[in-house]
Design a protein around this motif. Structure first.
Motif, mmCIF file in Angstrom:
data_model
loop_
_atom_site.group_PDB
_atom_site.id
_atom_site.type_symbol
_atom_site.label_atom_id
_atom_site.label_comp_id
_atom_site.label_asym_id
_atom_site.label_seq_id
_atom_site.Cartn_x
_atom_site.Cartn_y
_atom_site.Cartn_z
ATOM 1 N N LYS A 38 0.852 -1.196 0.000
ATOM 2 C CA LYS A 38 0.000 0.000 0.000
ATOM 3 C C LYS A 38 0.880 1.235 0.000
ATOM 4 C CE LYS A 38 -3.393 -2.435 2.756
ATOM 5 N NZ LYS A 38 -3.870 -2.675 4.099
ATOM 6 N N PRO A 39 0.359 2.379 -0.494
ATOM 7 C CA PRO A 39 1.165 3.611 -0.465
ATOM 8 C C PRO A 39 1.659 3.916 0.949
ATOM 9 C CG PRO A 39 -0.760 3.915 -1.841
ATOM 10 C CD PRO A 39 -0.930 2.584 -1.160
ATOM 11 N N TRP A 40 2.930 4.330 1.019
ATOM 12 C CA TRP A 40 3.553 4.620 2.297
ATOM 13 C C TRP A 40 3.147 5.998 2.780
ATOM 14 C CZ3 TRP A 40 9.234 2.600 2.751
ATOM 15 C CH2 TRP A 40 9.291 1.274 2.303
ATOM 16 N N ASP A 41 2.882 6.107 4.074
ATOM 17 C CA ASP A 41 2.689 7.409 4.703
ATOM 18 C C ASP A 41 3.899 7.679 5.601
ATOM 19 O OD1 ASP A 41 2.316 5.931 7.080
ATOM 20 O OD2 ASP A 41 0.138 6.113 7.001
ATOM 21 N N ARG A 42 3.933 8.860 6.234
ATOM 22 C CA ARG A 42 5.097 9.214 7.064
ATOM 23 C C ARG A 42 5.343 8.223 8.195
ATOM 24 N NH1 ARG A 42 2.817 14.319 6.510
ATOM 25 N NH2 ARG A 42 3.992 15.601 5.047
ATOM 26 N N ASP A 43 4.273 7.771 8.847
ATOM 27 C CA ASP A 43 4.445 6.844 9.969
ATOM 28 C C ASP A 43 5.055 5.520 9.513
ATOM 29 O OD1 ASP A 43 3.423 8.664 11.798
ATOM 30 O OD2 ASP A 43 1.369 7.882 11.645
ATOM 31 N N TYR A 44 4.563 4.990 8.399
ATOM 32 C CA TYR A 44 5.116 3.736 7.903
ATOM 33 C C TYR A 44 6.556 3.937 7.446
ATOM 34 C CZ TYR A 44 5.581 -0.702 5.483
ATOM 35 O OH TYR A 44 6.016 -1.936 5.083
ATOM 36 N N ALA A 45 6.834 5.043 6.769
ATOM 37 C CA ALA A 45 8.210 5.342 6.324
ATOM 38 C C ALA A 45 9.141 5.471 7.529
ATOM 39 C CB ALA A 45 8.227 6.621 5.490
ATOM 40 N N ARG A 46 8.685 6.132 8.582
ATOM 41 C CA ARG A 46 9.484 6.277 9.805
ATOM 42 C C ARG A 46 9.787 4.903 10.417
ATOM 43 N NH1 ARG A 46 6.112 9.952 12.015
ATOM 44 N NH2 ARG A 46 6.821 11.685 10.780
ATOM 45 N N GLU A 47 8.780 4.026 10.420
ATOM 46 C CA GLU A 47 8.949 2.668 10.956
ATOM 47 C C GLU A 47 9.992 1.893 10.142
ATOM 48 O OE1 GLU A 47 6.183 -1.274 10.802
ATOM 49 O OE2 GLU A 47 5.189 0.597 11.387
ATOM 50 N N ARG A 48 9.918 1.996 8.829
ATOM 51 C CA ARG A 48 10.894 1.299 7.978
ATOM 52 C C ARG A 48 12.304 1.856 8.193
ATOM 53 N NH1 ARG A 48 8.773 -2.161 4.013
ATOM 54 N NH2 ARG A 48 10.951 -2.806 3.918
ATOM 55 N N LEU A 49 12.417 3.192 8.263
ATOM 56 C CA LEU A 49 13.728 3.804 8.513
ATOM 57 C C LEU A 49 14.326 3.319 9.824
ATOM 58 C CD1 LEU A 49 13.341 7.516 7.349
ATOM 59 C CD2 LEU A 49 14.871 5.781 6.415
ATOM 60 N N ALA A 50 13.503 3.238 10.849
ATOM 61 C CA ALA A 50 13.993 2.770 12.148
ATOM 62 C C ALA A 50 14.531 1.340 12.027
ATOM 63 C CB ALA A 50 12.881 2.838 13.192
ATOM 64 N N GLY A 51 13.825 0.489 11.304
ATOM 65 C CA GLY A 51 14.284 -0.882 11.111
ATOM 66 C C GLY A 51 15.586 -0.947 10.322
ATOM 67 N N TRP A 52 15.706 -0.130 9.282
ATOM 68 C CA TRP A 52 16.937 -0.125 8.487
ATOM 69 C C TRP A 52 18.111 0.406 9.292
ATOM 70 C CZ3 TRP A 52 13.956 2.514 3.975
ATOM 71 C CH2 TRP A 52 13.162 1.566 3.335
ATOM 72 N N ARG A 53 17.860 1.426 10.090
ATOM 73 C CA ARG A 53 18.942 1.967 10.932
ATOM 74 C C ARG A 53 19.401 0.932 11.953
ATOM 75 N NH1 ARG A 53 16.482 8.028 11.746
ATOM 76 N NH2 ARG A 53 17.635 8.994 10.035
ATOM 77 N N THR A 54 18.460 0.232 12.548
ATOM 78 C CA THR A 54 18.802 -0.828 13.505
ATOM 79 C C THR A 54 19.625 -1.906 12.815
ATOM 80 O OG1 THR A 54 16.834 -0.395 14.842
ATOM 81 C CG2 THR A 54 17.846 -2.576 15.058
ATOM 82 N N GLY A 55 19.197 -2.321 11.627
ATOM 83 C CA GLY A 55 19.939 -3.326 10.873
ATOM 84 C C GLY A 55 21.345 -2.864 10.559
#
Length: 182
Positions: A38-55
């Motif tokens: 589904k199209p990404w919103d800011r909250d979902y994008a923030r969640e993905r960024l947090a996961g990538w940073r952790t990785g």
């Protein structure tokens, strides 16, 4: 800068980059094969960024921000992530719609494969593409990945591919220009 190709630079995400991800995956067409489909919103994008940073902090690699070599234009995202549940390293990339057809996906995919094997991260790298994503299927085959399986991901049919160290070495010896520049 994490990785450089002739035209691209892979670098860390910055605060506020969730806006770039919303631009990248904010439409039905650009989000069809990524995330939850589904199209990404800011909250979902923030969640993905947090996961990538952790990785990135855990493993030293993850999905990162892709920019032009001059750093002036956002191109998309790309990287290699470790999937604990599947015990596999997986290549991923997404290119901004306005930059489709410019060869950026192939360039960064080849560079990441080279980095992965030259840095001796692992013996095997996996990638996947939705069965309808002709562009990604083409890039994976062109980069030297071999199809290994068809699986369902979030209810959608996906084709899975692999590259081994031996196959990479054979391709690198046949075409030294496939290696990343840094």
């Amino acid at each position: 800068m994490i990785l450089r190709t002739p035209r691209l630079v892979l670098t860390r995400w910055l605060d506020g980059d969730e806006e770039r991800l919303v631009e990248l995956h904010g439409t039905p067409e650009t989000s069809a094969y990524v995330g939850n489909g589904k199209p990404w919103d800011r909250d979902y994008a923030r969640e993905r960024l947090a996961g990538w940073r952790t990785g990135f902090h855990r493993h030293g690699f993850s999905t990162l921000k892709l920019m032009t070599a001059s750093g002036s234009q956002f191109v998309g995202r790309a990287g290699i992530s470790w999937y604990e549940d599947a015990q596999v390293h997986q290549l991923a990339y997404s290119i901004e719609r306005s930059k489709w057809g410019m060869g950026y996906a192939g360039e960064i995919a080849s560079a990441l494969v080279g980095w992965f094997f030259e840095a001796e991260v692992g013996e095997r790298l996996e990638a996947m593409a939705h069965v309808d994503n002709a562009a990604s299927l083409h890039i994976l085959k062109k980069t030297g990945f071999r199809e290994i399986d068809m699986r369902t991901v979030r209810g959608e049919p996906c084709r899975f591919f692999e590259m081994t160290r031996a196959v990479y070495a054979d391709r690198a010896n046949a075409s030294p220009s496939r290696k990343p520049t840094s």
